[in-house]
Write a protein that holds these residues in place. Structure first.
Motif, short mmCIF file in Angstrom:
data_model
loop_
_atom_site.label_atom_id
_atom_site.label_comp_id
_atom_site.label_asym_id
_atom_site.label_seq_id
_atom_site.Cartn_x
_atom_site.Cartn_y
_atom_site.Cartn_z
N MET A 1 38.18 26.54 37.06
CA MET A 1 38.49 27.81 37.73
C MET A 1 37.77 27.80 39.07
SD MET A 1 40.15 30.65 37.55
CE MET A 1 40.65 30.62 35.83
N ARG B 1 44.78 36.70 29.42
CA ARG B 1 44.93 36.56 30.86
C ARG B 1 45.95 35.45 31.14
NH1 ARG B 1 39.60 33.94 33.72
NH2 ARG B 1 40.79 34.31 35.61
N PHE C 1 30.36 31.29 33.49
CA PHE C 1 31.29 31.22 34.63
C PHE C 1 30.80 32.22 35.68
CE2 PHE C 1 35.56 29.20 33.75
CZ PHE C 1 35.17 28.52 32.62
N TYR D 1 46.13 38.87 47.08
CA TYR D 1 45.43 37.95 47.98
C TYR D 1 46.21 37.66 49.27
CZ TYR D 1 40.93 36.25 46.20
OH TYR D 1 39.61 36.12 45.89
N PHE E 1 45.32 44.61 41.09
CA PHE E 1 45.15 43.24 41.57
C PHE E 1 46.29 42.45 40.95
CE2 PHE E 1 43.72 38.91 41.78
CZ PHE E 1 43.08 38.84 43.01
N GLU F 1 35.73 39.55 40.43
CA GLU F 1 36.34 40.73 39.83
C GLU F 1 36.13 41.91 40.76
OE1 GLU F 1 33.91 40.55 36.27
OE2 GLU F 1 32.19 41.37 37.32
N ARG F 2 37.00 42.88 40.67
CA ARG F 2 36.89 44.01 41.57
C ARG F 2 37.56 45.25 41.00
NH1 ARG F 2 39.39 39.56 42.89
NH2 ARG F 2 38.85 39.38 45.08
N HIS F 3 37.07 45.81 39.95
CA HIS F 3 37.64 47.05 39.42
C HIS F 3 36.48 47.99 39.11
CE1 HIS F 3 41.57 44.98 38.70
NE2 HIS F 3 40.76 43.94 38.59
N LEU G 1 33.90 27.82 39.90
CA LEU G 1 33.34 28.93 39.12
C LEU G 1 32.99 28.50 37.70
CD1 LEU G 1 36.00 31.61 40.16
CD2 LEU G 1 33.79 31.21 41.22
N LYS H 1 43.54 38.51 35.16
CA LYS H 1 42.84 38.90 33.93
C LYS H 1 43.39 40.22 33.39
CE LYS H 1 38.89 38.07 36.30
NZ LYS H 1 37.47 37.74 36.65
N ASN I 1 31.81 35.18 37.97
CA ASN I 1 32.90 36.15 37.90
C ASN I 1 33.43 36.47 39.29
OD1 ASN I 1 32.20 36.54 35.13
ND2 ASN I 1 30.61 37.98 35.78
N GLY J 1 42.10 30.52 41.63
CA GLY J 1 41.84 31.58 40.65
C GLY J 1 42.67 32.85 40.78
N PHE J 2 43.04 33.24 42.00
CA PHE J 2 43.70 34.54 42.18
C PHE J 2 45.06 34.62 41.50
CE2 PHE J 2 45.06 31.92 45.70
CZ PHE J 2 46.41 32.20 45.80
N1 LIG Z 1 42.81 41.59 36.97
C1 LIG Z 1 42.16 40.74 37.78
N2 LIG Z 1 42.36 39.41 37.65
C2 LIG Z 1 41.71 38.54 38.45
C3 LIG Z 1 40.83 39.01 39.46
C4 LIG Z 1 40.61 40.40 39.55
O1 LIG Z 1 39.84 40.88 40.39
N3 LIG Z 1 41.29 41.24 38.69
N4 LIG Z 1 40.23 38.09 40.31
C5 LIG Z 1 40.96 36.84 40.49
C6 LIG Z 1 40.27 35.86 41.30
S1 LIG Z 1 40.34 36.11 42.97
C7 LIG Z 1 39.67 34.75 40.76
S2 LIG Z 1 39.00 33.57 41.78
C8 LIG Z 1 39.63 34.55 39.31
C9 LIG Z 1 38.20 34.33 38.83
O2 LIG Z 1 38.17 34.13 37.46
P1 LIG Z 1 36.81 34.28 36.63
O3 LIG Z 1 36.18 35.61 36.97
O4 LIG Z 1 37.18 34.15 35.20
O5 LIG Z 1 35.87 33.16 37.07
O6 LIG Z 1 40.18 35.64 38.58
C10 LIG Z 1 41.34 36.22 39.16
N5 LIG Z 1 41.93 37.21 38.29
#
Ligand SMILES: Nc1nc2c(c(=O)[nH]1)N[C@H]1C(S)=C(S)[C@@H](COP(=O)(O)O)O[C@H]1N2
Ligand SMILES: [Mo]
Length: 417
Positions: A136, A224, A62, A254, A185, A66-68, A145, A237, A64, A232-233
């Motif tokens: 996703m 998740r 997939f 978002y 997030f 992610e932003r941490h 994704l 996760k 990703n 996805g947002f």
């Molecule tokens: N905790 C957390 N969950 C998150 C995110 C994140 O940055 N942190 N990104 C989101 C966004 S914007 C998307 S598009 C999807 C992407 O899922 P994937 O990384 O499993 O493809 O996860 C979502 N869940």
């Protein structure tokens, strides 16, 4: 991009039959195309991809989003255990939003020792679990994704454990964020969407399994959220906290970033294989994927435009162009070929008892398509693809705005001769 390489492999296999059929039907020009010179050679060429045939994207392939910092799943094991990012230590709180007047009779809290743990989640799963196919997709990224079979416990089953009884209008939820407020997030849903599924729709789940295997840390495990009909947002996760609130407005991260957070998945097509150059006199083989969104999908179409000619005037989505139908490819029971457990599960609204899709394509999933465009004279061309949804509406309508999901019509340049 990894995900599309994977799609390409699967795709080669599902599209193989299509091209062989075209060749067998005796298309005059097909013999000059090396790859498809004879059906057996074509089959051989594709057979090496057959081993990789997977409708479902392997977890690690997939893309990703992610932003941490640091990424939760990259913390050392000891730390992951300490902060509840492993199944043995994971805990989920379901509490009233402290800024609101929601009332819960039995909040699930760490403090009182009533938070839900992983064995508790598994006990719920034994009574009632859900699984479904869902692609996703990030609304900000023009390509899906990854495609998954997600399994989990309906979120409402956990919410009812906390016995909410009044002043609840939304659910706010967030994941592990290194205990840094600036890394939170979060997302939200109306309580009604969690408690009841629109007709034909799948439930919002607390997901612990992807494609028959435990959800990895990279994919958001141990647990998740998966929202089947959303971008996805909404699928947070490393979920750890759920707040029931009487606020009527969303608090999604978002939303702050100029996204349309109420958007359902859209229907749109993308190219996977599109030759940059073909010989004059040869047909042009193209393949792609399409996402079937809220309004489903009836057709994928392609349009080859001579770059010397002007584009249709005053028609920014080329609705008056000479679009031709491509073939939408149904994998049949092969969708499940690479699942670790057999037989493949039946899935309400999606897969019947024999493992066959109940219709094709399924909403909120991917499909593959192929087209063989008849030969054209030497020159430079622009090739475009688009979908038609089940309301008969052509991409990028009815919702063309970028912030509710990227679905612009894709264009590839093709040189002939
Ligand atoms: N905790 C957390 N969950 C998150 C995110 C994140 O940055 N942190 N990104 C989101 C966004 S914007 C998307 S598009 C999807 C992407 O899922 P994937 O990384 O499993 O493809 O996860 C979502 N869940
Ligand atoms: Mo995203």
């Amino acid at each position: 991009m990894q995900a599309s390489e994977h799609h390409a492999a699967l795709h080669a296999a599902v599209t193989r039959r299509f091209f062989i059929r075209q060749a067998g039907a005796g298309m005059a020009t097909i013999g000059s195309l090396k790859l498809f010179a004879d059906p057996t050679a074509a089959a051989d060429t594709f057979s090496k991809h057959l081993a990789a045939l997977q409708y479902l994207t392997p977890s690690e392939e997939f893309r990703n989003v992610e932003r941490h910092k640091p990424l939760p799943y990259k913390l050392p094991l000891e730390k992951r255990r300490e902060v509840g990012l492993e199944r043995e230590t994971w805990k989920l709180e379901v509490i009233a939003d402290p800024d609101s007047n929601s009332r819960l009779r039995k909040p699930l809290t760490k403090k009182k020792g009533t938070a839900l743990d992983f064995p508790g989640l598994m006990a719920l799963a034994e009574k009632n679990k859900a699984r479904f196919l869902k692609v996703m997709t990030c609304n900000n990224i023009g390509n899906p994704l990854g495609m998954g079979l997600w399994e989990g416990v309906p979120l409402r089953d956990v919410i009812w454990l906390a016995q909410p009884d009044r002043n609840v209008r939304r659910v706010f939820y967030r994941g592990y964020h290194n205990n840094k407020p600036n890394q939170i997030f979060q997302s939200s849903l109306p309580i009604g969407r969690v408690l009841e599924d629109p007709p034909g729709e799948q439930p919002v789940i607390l997901c612990y399994q992807l494609n028959g295997k435990p959800l990895t840390g990279q994919r958001g495990g141990p647990v998740r959220i998966i929202v089947p009909d959303a971008y996805g947002f909404k699928s947070i996760k490393w979920i750890q906290q759920i707040f029931l609130t009487n606020h009527y407005q969303a608090n999604d991260t978002y939303a702050e970033q100029n996204n349309d957070i109420d958007s359902k998945m859209k229907t749109y097509a993308r190219f996977l294989h599109c030759p940059k150059k073909v010989e004059a006199g040869e047909p042009i083989p193209v393949t792609g994927v399409a996402q079937a969104g809220q309004s489903g999908l009836t057709k994928v179409q392609v349009w080859l435009h001579d770059a010397k000619q002007s584009l249709p005037r005053g028609d920014r989505y080329y609705t008056t162009a000479d679009w031709k139908d491509a073939e939408v490819l149904n994998p049949g029971p092969a969708w499940a070929d690479h699942l670790p457990t057999k037989p493949a599960p039946a899935i309400p609204h999606q897969i019947d008892a024999n493992g066959n899709p109940v219709s094709w394509p399924l909403r909120n999933t991917l499909t593959h398509w192929a087209a063989l465009i008849p030969s054209v004279p030497k020159g430079k061309y622009e090739l475009r693809c688009r979908t038609i949804d089940q309301n008969g509406v052509a991409q990028p309508m009815p919702r063309p705005f970028q912030k509710s999901g990227g679905n612009a019509i894709q264009m590839e340049a093709v040189r002939v001769g």
